[in-house]
Design a protein around this motif. Sequence first.
Motif, PDB file in Angstrom:
ATOM      1  N   ILE A   1      -0.689  -0.427   5.969  1.00 50.37           N
ATOM      2  CA  ILE A   1      -1.591  -0.634   4.828  1.00 50.37           C
ATOM      3  C   ILE A   1      -0.820  -0.444   3.527  1.00 50.37           C
ATOM      4  O   ILE A   1       0.207   0.239   3.490  1.00 50.37           O
TER       5      ILE A   1
ATOM      6  N   PRO B   1     -11.101  -5.459   1.165  1.00 56.55           N
ATOM      7  CA  PRO B   1     -10.179  -6.252   1.992  1.00 56.55           C
ATOM      8  C   PRO B   1     -10.764  -7.553   2.545  1.00 56.55           C
ATOM      9  O   PRO B   1     -10.008  -8.446   2.902  1.00 56.55           O
TER      10      PRO B   1
ATOM     11  N   ASP C   1      -0.652  -5.867  -0.449  1.00 54.87           N
ATOM     12  CA  ASP C   1      -1.427  -5.943   0.795  1.00 54.87           C
ATOM     13  C   ASP C   1      -0.795  -6.919   1.789  1.00 54.87           C
ATOM     14  O   ASP C   1      -0.829  -6.688   2.996  1.00 54.87           O
TER      15      ASP C   1
END
Length: 364
Positions: free
Chosen positions: A345, A229, A336
Amino acid sequence: MAKADPASLLTVDLGAIVANWRDLAARVAPARCAAVVKADGYGLGSVAVARALAKAGCRDFFVARLNEGLAVRDAVPETARVTVLDGLMKGEAALYRRRNLTPSLNDPGQIAEWSAQAKAAGEKLAATLHFDTGMSRLGLTPKEGDALLADRTKLDGIAPAYVMSHLVSSEERDNPINAAQLAAFKKWRAAFPDVAASFANSSGIFLGPEYHFDVARPGCALYGINPTPDRPNPMRGTAKLEARILQVREIDSPQTVGYGAMWKATRPTRVATIACGYADGWLRTFQGKGQAWLDGRSLPFIGRVSMDLITLDVSDVPTATQGRMVELLGPNLPVDDVAASAGTIGYEILTRLGARFARTYIEP
Ligand SMILES: *Cc1c(COP(=O)(O)O)cnc(C)c1O
């Protein structure tokens, strides 16, 4: 518009999922790369995904529930291993054996149950030994693990297929929990030197080769969720969700839109209503933050997300007309980003994808 045109359409690119699996397999080689297909393949269809990955060479599959395992068992060759992570519940052992499913043995009682099943059947039965190294959900506690090592006759009849554990914070590269879990896992792994060790989930693969062991277990990255991420997404997007514009209207102040009159027109506004709502998994927390996409333009959600419908401001997009399909997830709206706008999420967005969409699978 033909009669059969669906109100909403989910397109799953199996070729992209296979490409993601091959990418991950290359990263972990010479270790093997499994596929986690629990929760119906993260909402995209476990049977279709497992079948495509088996064709590509994947031989290790993991699911959460027994019923998920039964579905995947029928989709892949008998030589592929299907492990059920939930653990062996009382009375299920005969079914696991009959259907060639590998139970995860998560406590001493489950080990005893599987050992008894093996002795009664007069054959060695495969199992996954799950050691808890910090998650404190499933798996043998350190004390239970030590007791097992002190008396290995408890494993009589059992042929361990994997020794496994699961990472707590693998998407946080610098979190010291990763190294602590790695050190703890090495001890259990060393106690079973001839058994394949499995440790890394998707993000764990990106922590480095010392996390790979013998079998990696990626889930989210297969489906295009970013396993890193803090860096650009190395995976391909795999799903596209589109919903049809059912009606378009012009409103002006002081009109409001939707339940609770949460959005109020302050200027002449074109409003498009689309065939998707929270019953389709498009969360109410998208209110004020979600968007759709059409002809290279963003269409912001206005008002509340309701059960079957979402309203969009299409004032600046004249091509937003009745019958057109707008994108809700796909090349312009990566999973995302969509998740972030709902305050959740990517895993939750995909696994909540509803049952009302028409589904199309693009074969590899
Ligand atoms: C869900 C799960 C995985 C896959 O995790 P991702 O973060 O989706 O890659 C791997 N191992 C276990 C035990 C799991 O429960």
